[in-house]
Design a protein around this motif. Structure first.
Motif, PDB file in Angstrom:
ATOM      1  N   THR A 154       0.831  -1.210   0.000  1.00  0.00           N
ATOM      2  CA  THR A 154       0.000   0.000   0.000  1.00  0.00           C
ATOM      3  C   THR A 154       0.863   1.257   0.000  1.00  0.00           C
ATOM      4  N   ARG A 194       1.219   4.151  -2.886  1.00  0.00           N
ATOM      5  CA  ARG A 194       1.058   5.580  -2.574  1.00  0.00           C
ATOM      6  C   ARG A 194       2.246   6.374  -3.102  1.00  0.00           C
ATOM      7  N   TRP A 224      -4.699   2.949  -4.225  1.00  0.00           N
ATOM      8  CA  TRP A 224      -3.805   2.391  -3.217  1.00  0.00           C
ATOM      9  C   TRP A 224      -4.122   0.924  -2.942  1.00  0.00           C
ATOM     10  N   VAL A 225      -5.387   0.561  -3.025  1.00  0.00           N
ATOM     11  CA  VAL A 225      -5.806  -0.763  -2.564  1.00  0.00           C
ATOM     12  C   VAL A 225      -6.383  -1.645  -3.660  1.00  0.00           C
ATOM     13  N   ASP A 271     -11.588  -2.639   1.123  1.00  0.00           N
ATOM     14  CA  ASP A 271     -10.244  -2.291   1.585  1.00  0.00           C
ATOM     15  C   ASP A 271      -9.990  -0.791   1.653  1.00  0.00           C
ATOM     16  N   HIS A 330      -9.052   4.163   4.656  1.00  0.00           N
ATOM     17  CA  HIS A 330      -8.256   5.249   4.094  1.00  0.00           C
ATOM     18  C   HIS A 330      -9.084   6.481   3.717  1.00  0.00           C
TER      19      HIS A 330
END
Length: 796
Positions: free
Chosen positions: A328, A332, A381-382, A409, A413
């Protein structure tokens, strides 16, 4: 024509068509039915790989041109063999002024007939990030000047000028071009055209445009029509706007030329997540084999070694212990550092959608570009797969699981109160949310063409250099969360592949692998003997303490050394050994971007790390200890090598052997894995069944001959697991394949690292105890695996 087996060749000007033609007798003797070649179209001069194509309409003259290729194809046909070629529909090489189509776009801008070839945003001049400094600095230094009616950069690259813009002040001249020259470091933030991943030298193609498709594929159809090729492997299919539509169109065009038994063989380069399936309605024969490579390696890993190896890694790098958290963060970083311009374009496309909806949906007033950016970047990101496959009109049902997982997921965030924005994005990706069809298609395309490179750069090109409990688990196609798989899982995936894609490629090494197949097989042994490995590491990890090298880097160096150490007892290090390790180490440190990077290399730190390697290799006691450790695990490593090879040639699919890997392969990441192959030495080993090279080549030879003796069985045979029972049932994977009265039984012994290390060879009958294969009472394991970890027999 469906291949029985393929042999991958990396063609370069140093290994052209004529060189490939010279080894055809050897490949025929080994039993391969097809050569599987890297791109044959014209690439940049001196290209070491061929994927930087500058002209897809011509066969590369550096390789021998049209005549050289025809001679190669004829020589293969004379032996009853064929050829599969790699094609590159996603991008073209645009560096160095060698691409005539790109040059025409630079000259004429959006009015060029080739402007439609490239994915360019023409709301401003085309950004060219090719300067080594700012434009004023480059002009002031004289590195950019007007010469004979064209701009010349650094004395070597000529840039075409817009018609009618010659003469006058240089700054004024530059302002009047269809392009703007900028420092290469600004590309990540300012680029206004799609590139391949983060490589400024490769520009994305709009292959979804029918005219572009026809212009760039005409050569392939002509070659197939003439019977010079039997099929294609599609490079980076996930980079395309509509992979499914592209593949179906390609299939239809090839089938219109020749269908039935002689139809074109088509496979795609596609990275599948651990439990992701290739869509069955694309009209392709399967993937190029990363999924098999992932599963075969994970099968070799002893699950009991996962926690001890993770604990050992944690003692060296407590900041990078959770693989999913490392992935992750890497995603990013890549999204922020290398894809900001592409992210901005994606956000703008969704903002256009939101703006169009506002008159009819007042709730849209509360959604602004910043919210959209946060939602999109967090989903990226996921995102659990490379991409989804909305085609601009609707999304396939197979995408549902990926979107549901992303929604689950992403929750931790998301900023409070903004979950609805992420939901909105996913609804557009799913087709549940409608809107202006053109705007929807644009937004969905932007997201899907961004998620794929973020996955690739975030996982295999970054996270796998930051998280390394066991390096054999870190390769192209590997699943970070999947250290090992069960025998049942392997059976299930092999059976599913056999049902849906019985002719998919099965790879164990590629031109993109980070470690050769026998490096991975050797490192896999460490999962079976973690205590022995930990004791060895304890002796080595703190050597040369004056060199301040991070323990995590030291640990990766030690794993790499044991992985590629000469496999024959007493064999000295080759002259290029140190240089190969140095090249790997530089790439490892810079790709990880923790203590150095490509953008800002830390020469001091890299120098200390390189010096550590040099001192280790110069220390006689270290070399002796390393050799002694390798001697202990070598028989277990060889068992892994042979088991992996046997599976590749026997499970459903088409086994692919990467150049040179019919013998032991201890290569590292490119360019090491693209080094020249010593075919003279390999030919000598073909008749020698002794030593590691001879045993592996011998197995490849025997299994190729077996496949050639019963082609229908291997092409169409069923797949049924044969259960093992008894004390060591977990150490045998066995299956049968049946077709038209023929029956193949294949069994391999797995995860024998500890007993082999303890005994110095294959376990004896007492160790196996009452272990048996169900229904195969005449095949006790101690007899099947007396010398080798595989048993393969064809019953007529």
């Amino acid at each position: 024509m469906i291949p029985r087996s393929t042999y991958r060749l990396q063609l370069t000007r140093d290994f052209p068509f004529s060189a490939a033609q010279a080894i055809i007798p050897y490949l025929a003797d080994l039993g391969f039915s097809h050569v599987y070649a890297s791109p044959i179209t014209t690439a940049r001069k001196g290209s070491s790989h061929g994927y930087d194509v500058v002209d897809p309409t011509r066969i590369n003259p550096e390789l021998g041109g049209d005549e050289g290729f025809r001679q190669l194809a004829a020589a293969l046909r004379a032996r009853g063999m064929g050829i599969i070629i790699d094609i590159v529909p996603n991008h073209m090489g645009v560096a160095g002024g060698e691409n005539p189509y790109w040059n025409d776009v630079l000259r004429l801008g959006p009015d060029s007939p080739y402007a439609r070839w490239f994915d360019i945003d023409w709301r401003g001049p085309l950004i060219l990030p090719i300067l080594g400094a700012t434009l004023p600095e480059v002009v002031a230094s004289g590195d950019l000047r007007l010469q004979e009616g064209q701009l010349v950069l650094y004395g070597e690259q000529a840039l075409p000028l817009r018609p009618g813009s010659t003469g006058g002040d240089l700054h004024d001249l530059l302002d009047r071009q269809h392009y703007r020259l900028v420092h290469w470091r600004t590309a990540n933030d300012s680029l206004n055209w799609r590139r391949f991943f983060s490589i400024n030298d490769l520009a994305g193609l709009r292959i979804e445009d029918p005219h572009v498709f026809e212009d760039t594929h005409r050569l392939y159809f002509d070659l197939f029509r003439e019977g010079l090729i039997d099929g294609v492997r599609i490079d980076h299919v996930d980079g395309l706007t509509d992979p499914a539509g592209y593949c179906r169109t390609l299939r239809a065009r090839f089938d219109a030329i020749r269908d039935g038994e002689d139809r074109a063989y088509i496979v795609v380069e596609k990275i599948l997540a651990a439990d992701e399936a290739l869509p069955a309605d694309w009209g392709v024969d399967g993937t190029s084999g990363y999924d098999f490579m992932r599963d075969a390696t994970a099968l070799l890993h002893d699950p009991a070694g996962e926690e001890p190896l993770k604990a050992l890694w944690q003692s060296f790098d407590p900041a990078h212990v959770d693989p999913l958290a490392v992935v992750t963060q890497a995603r990013r970083d890549m999204l922020s550092w290398q894809f900001d311009a592409q992210l901005g374009a994606c956000v703008a496309a969704f903002e256009a959608l939101v703006a169009a909806e506002r008159p009819a949906a007042p709730a849209m007033e509360a959604i602004n570009p910043a919210m959209l950016r946060r939602a999109i970047e967090r989903l990226l990101w996921v995102f659990p797969v490379y991409r989804t496959y909305h085609d601009g009109r609707a999304a396939p049902a197979s995408d549902t699981a990926a979107r549901d997982k992303a929604w689950e997921d992403v929750q931790p965030h998301l900023p409070p109160g903004e979950a609805n924005v992420a939901r909105l994005v996913l609804d557009w990706l799913s087709g549940d949310k409608q809107g202006d069809p053109t705007l929807v298609a644009q937004a969905v395309r932007r997201f899907q063409q961004l998620s794929a490179p973020i996955a690739a750069k975030g996982v295999e090109d970054t996270a796998f250099y930051r998280y390394a409990p066991l390096l054999s688990a870190n390769d192209v196609g590997s699943a970070p969360e999947q250290f090992s798989i069960s025998i049942d899982t392997f059976h299930r995936r092999a059976s599913e592949r056999g049902g849906l894609f019985p002719h998919a490629m099965l790879a164990s090494a590629t031109h993109d692998h980070k470690r050769g197949e026998d490096v991975r097989a050797r490192l896999a042994v460490l999962s079976a003997v973690p205590d022995l490995w930990r004791e060895a590491v304890a002796r080595w990890i703190d050597r040369e303490p004056d060199l301040l090298v991070h323990p995590a880097d030291r640990y990766q160096i030690l794993q790499t050394l044991i992985g590629v150490w000469p496999h024959e007892a007493g064999r000295p290090l080759a002259d290029d050994f140190s240089g190969r390790i140095a090249a790997w180490l530089e790439k490892s440190l810079r790709e990880g971007r923790l203590r150095s990077s490509w953008e800002a290399p830390d020469s001091d730190y890299e120098g200390r790390a390189q010096l550590l390697v040099e001192r280790l290799l110069a220390a006689e006691d270290f070399r002796a200890d390393m050799s002694a450790f390798l001697e202990r695990i070598a028989p277990a490593a060889m068992a892994n090598t042979l088991a992996q090879t046997a599976l590749k040639f026997c499970v459903p699919g088409v086994p692919d052997t990467y150049q040179g890997c019919e013998a032991m392969d201890f290569s590292l990441v490119d360019p090491d894995n693209r080094r020249a192959v010593d075919y003279v030495a390999r030919q000598a080993k073909l008749l020698d069944d002794e030593g590691a090279d001879g045993r592996k080549i011998g197995l490849v030879h025997r299994l190729s001959a077996l496949r050639n003796s019963a082609p229908a069985l291997f092409a169409h045979g069923s797949y049924r697991p044969i259960p093992a029972t008894g004390l060591r049932a977990g150490h045998i994977l066995a299956f049968e394949r049946r077709h038209e009265g023929k029956r193949l039984v294949c069994a391999v012994a797995l995860r024998l690292g500890l007993p082999i290390v303890e005994r110095g060879g294959m376990p004896d009958e007492p160790w196996w105890g009452d272990t048996r294969l169900e229904g195969e009472d005449d095949l006790p394991p101690a007899r099947m695996f007396a010398r080798d970890p595989y048993f393969v027999n064809l019953y007529e």
